[in-house]
Every structure is written in structure tokens, then in C-alpha cells.
Scaffold this active site. Structure first.
Site, PDB file in Angstrom:
ATOM      1  N   ALA B  97      -8.576 -12.023   3.723  1.00  0.00           N
ATOM      2  CA  ALA B  97      -7.607 -10.836   3.506  1.00  0.00           C
ATOM      3  C   ALA B  97      -8.017 -10.220   2.986  1.00  0.00           C
ATOM      4  CB  ALA B  97      -5.946 -11.504   3.562  1.00  0.00           C
ATOM      5  N   LYS B  98      -8.655 -10.368   1.963  1.00  0.00           N
ATOM      6  CA  LYS B  98      -9.482  -9.701   0.674  1.00  0.00           C
ATOM      7  C   LYS B  98      -7.998  -8.472   0.354  1.00  0.00           C
ATOM      8  CE  LYS B  98     -14.284  -9.925   2.329  1.00  0.00           C
ATOM      9  NZ  LYS B  98     -14.389 -10.816   3.490  1.00  0.00           N
ATOM     10  N   ARG B  99      -7.189  -8.823   0.355  1.00  0.00           N
ATOM     11  CA  ARG B  99      -5.923  -7.930  -0.648  1.00  0.00           C
ATOM     12  C   ARG B  99      -5.652  -7.838  -2.049  1.00  0.00           C
ATOM     13  NH1 ARG B  99      -5.479  -8.321   5.292  1.00  0.00           N
ATOM     14  NH2 ARG B  99      -3.524  -8.753   6.168  1.00  0.00           N
TER      15      ARG B  99
END
Lengths: 266, 266
Positions: B97-99
């Protein structure tokens, strides 16, 4: 479709720099709103939007709050975005998603927010570099790139000096503003850093700044206006979320939200 | 619940380091699969999962591909995650998700992926610093932090020297590995950087590395294995997505996917 000039004119005609952040938490919705999760969140959002639209120029939807609602949340996010575009088409609509990935993957995010949904802009993280952001540049859309964020963690990397002595966030400002002009690109610059906003404004005199951190996070509104305004008397979008959304828990909560939103008039 | 030791044992017993990336693009699903969008994507994912589960230790779902499908996509993402956990509970399940966001917002992302959905790990971006990642550290869950990504844009900031001469990605490795041990934290390290993987392995000898970039992006598999393996003979998850998913467009596409997945045996 928005440009730097059309945003300047919108701000000067509405006499406000307010961006209302729809960080809706179902646990904090006033008890007068009842029904299913979907009904409650949509009704709350619509009442806040209706009350604040005359007093703001932009709405920002942070995806985290909707993703936390499970798969229904993505539907509510989409319905909220559509509602704003239908009812208040002059408002600038931001997906606060802070995405970025390799090119073919960022292309999918661009499709999700800028094609499947009617957002005018998406926030993005610079860590993966220019090619990770490139797919977000769609005709008539804005990228809003994280430069100097409002949290303490900005000290960990963003404010650390690079080999030339200048902090990382300045390299981010320079590299991206060299590539993309003020009709395509904005920067996130937190109000909690005080004087640094002046440095940012001097480095990117024409680009819009999206400023979080006034309100619940403690940034000063008048200092932010003073430091961040551009030569046209605009150039800023100051975000307020919790302070407006949860101004009151009473049946007329939206009136309280409208009153708080007046603070951001210029 | 996974730890560094249980992952080592999983890899050594299955004799593979493969992580299958379910970057499903509805346009690329073989024509033998018909029905609604939801039916097609779920059937395709299930067939790929079933064919590759005996030949991999992890599955990674990149949220971008599901968000691009509109609000149905989030439902499909959730159903796919549940399917994996029900059918193959020994597989390590990653939300790519690379959040990252300010604390109260990252808390919502943590809830979305690590509580509402049954992911064992989430990928995160370091730009906003340690406090933006902290909410992702839930009991028994892993954070997989971007350190050196596989795209060209890694040159823009990650590989640029800081004031002490060491590149930014090394500061990311050091700051986070000082705070979080190998039972909580992994790093993303792209296979496209060749020799640099050895440097990363020497800096974080115990932490797992999730390695994209072998396959469609051109990274070399045997060099990656040689440079990245840890002292236990494991320590790596090598991701492959397009190469496996779209190995064949024929009716027996999953057999082709299974054959490609054999490449990642150790």
C-alpha cells in the site's frame, strides 16, 4: 479544470483560503445522525459540505478514514466526491492519498482517483522520485507533493541536510518545481514549521502551497497567511479538518462548522 | 503471527523465497475467464493462488490495481485477502500500500489493512519519518519500509548523499533498524541495483528484505539471491508479479504460472 490563475481568482472572489478536510470518523459523528454506516457518513459529510461550501475554496478527502470503514468506505468516498462535484463544481477537490509507486502502478492510482473518481488533484509522496509521480500528471489535474509535512517526523529526513548543506525538502521543492509549473504542481508545507514557510515561498514563488497543521496540530493562522501568501494575494490552501468537522456534537453541528470556517477568511 | 525465525523456517522448508504479487489487471485476464468484473478477478486470483501457493511463501496484493477497479475493487481486494488466509494460512500476506501519514491518520490505515483485513504486513514510505509509521506496529504484524526502490527515480533522492556522505536510503535503513527489530520490520530493496544489495545486507544483517525488480523490471535472480540471503540461508522475499500472472493467456494459464514460480526455488 483549474490553473494557478483560476485558483487565485476563486480565492480572491470568495475571500477565503480554506480547504475543508473531510476526515470523517464514524465514531465522532453527532448522535442526531442515525442509520447505517453509509447513511450516517454520507449525511454527515453532505451537511458539512453544504454548510462550509460558501466559506471555502477546496475540499480534501483523506483516503485513510474511508479505507478504515472496510469496503463500504471506498463507496462512501466515491459518493462524497461525486456529491461535491455535482453540488459545488467550483470547489477544488483533493484526494489526500499520499500515493506513489513504480510507473505502471502509479498509473493505476491515477486512474482510480483522477479518472474513475472526479478528483482535481491527488497528494503524492516524493521518496520514489520523479518517475513515480509522472503518471499522476493528467491534463487539467494537479499533483500536490509532500515537501515539508506538519508532523514531528519531518525532522527525521525532510529537515536533514544533504551533501550541499540544504535540507532534503528543499531538494524535493527544487527538483519537482524545475520539472512542473504552477498549473500542474503544488506542495504540502506544514504550518507547524513557522518561519520555514517563508523559505518555501521564496523558493517556489508561483506554486500553490497546501498547508495542514493549523487548528488541532497547533500551527498559527495569521503567521501562515503572512508567510505563505503569493504576489496575487492568494497561493495558499489552508486545510482544517477536525476543528471544523467536530466543532459541535449538537443537532446544529453544521452551523458550528460554518462559524469555525469563517476564521479562514482573508 | 510471523517472526524472523518462523519466516526463515518457512523458506527453508518450502525451499523458495518467492512472493507472488497479485497485481491483477482485468484487461490482462485470459479470455477463458468470463463473468462480471468481480467474478473474473476473483476466479483469476484464486487460480493463480492455488497454482502458486505450494511454490511460494508469501503473497503481496498491490492496492493500486484494485483501487483502479472502482469501489468494487476494494471488495475484491478484501475477498482475495480472506481467500488466501482461509485456504493457505501459512502464507505471509502483504498489503503493498506504500502508505504513511500523520499519526491519527496512519492509525486509520493500520486499522484498514491490519485489523479490518487479515494482512500480516503493510508496505510504508519513510518520507514523513518515524512517527508516521509508528501506528502500523501492531502485535504480530510487520512493516515493510521502502528503503531503495527498483525504479529509476531511486536516483532522485534515495541514492543522493546526505551531509555525512552516505545516501538517504542508508539513513532510512539505520534510523528505522535502530528502532525496530527483525521481528517487526523489513525493508524494500530493489533487485535492479545489483551490488548495492550487499551493502544493504551488511547494514541490516538480520532484517528481511522484500525484493521487487526481478523479472519484468530486469533484476538478476542469482545475483539477488547471492547478495541478499541471510546467515540462516533465508532472509529474502523476492517478488514476482507480471511474469507469473501473465505467463500464459491460454486456458491452462495457471500451469504456466506454476512453472514460472519454480524459478524462485532455493
Amino acid at each position: 479544470m483549474f490553473t494557478k490563475n483560476s485558483l487565485d481568482q476563486l480565492i480572491l472572489s470568495k475571500r477565503t483560503v480554506l480547504c475543508v478536510g473531510l476526515d470523517t470518523d464514524p465514531m465522532k459523528i453527532p448522535p442526531c445522525i442515525t442509520g447505517t454506516l453509509q447513511q450516517r457518513v454520507l449525511e454527515f459529510n453532505q451537511k458539512i459540505i453544504h454548510a462550509t461550501a460558501p466559506r471555502c475554496v477546496a475540499f480534501k478527502i483523506n483516503t485513510a478514514f474511508y479505507e478504515a470503514m472496510g469496503h463500504e468506505g471506498w463507496y462512501i468516498l466515491m459518493k462524497t466526491a461525486l456529491y461535491i462535484k455535482e453540488q459545488y463544481p467550483s470547489a477544488f477537490l483533493i484526494a489526500d492519498a499520499k500515493r506513489a509507486d513504480i510507473g505502471n502502478t502509479s498509473e493505476k492510482y491515477a486512474r482510480a482517483f483522477l479518472e474513475e473518481m472526479p478528483f482535481d488533484a491527488i497528494t503524492a509522496s516524493p521518496y520514489m522520485g520523479i518517475d513515480s509521480i509522472q503518471p499522476f500528471f493528467k491534463e487539467g489535474k494537479y499533483i500536490i507533493l509532500l515537501a515539508l509535512t506538519s508532523n514531528k517526523g519531518a525532522m527525521d529526513f525532510q529537515l536533514q541536510p544533504m551533501a550541499d548543506g540544504r535540507p532534503l525538502y528543499q531538494h524535493v521543492l527544487q527538483k519537482f518545481s524545475d520539472h512542473y509549473d504552477e498549473d500542474k504542481l503544488m506542495f504540502v508545507a506544514g504550518a507547524t514549521h513557522g518561519e520555514i514557510l517563508k523559505v518555501i515561498r521564496s523558493m517556489v514563488p508561483e506554486h500553490y502551497l497546501l498547508v495542514p497543521g493549523v487548528g488541532a496540530q497547533g500551527g498559527d493562522l495569521s503567521l501562515t497567511l503572512q508567510a505563505g501568501i503569493n504576489s496575487a494575494g492568494a497561493g495558499l490552501l489552508i486545510n482544517s479538518s477536525r476543528e471544523i468537522l467536530y466543532a459541535s456534537n449538537a443537532e446544529n453541528f453544521w452551523e458550528a462548522a460554518a462559524i469555525v470556517s469563517e476564521k479562514y477568511g482573508i
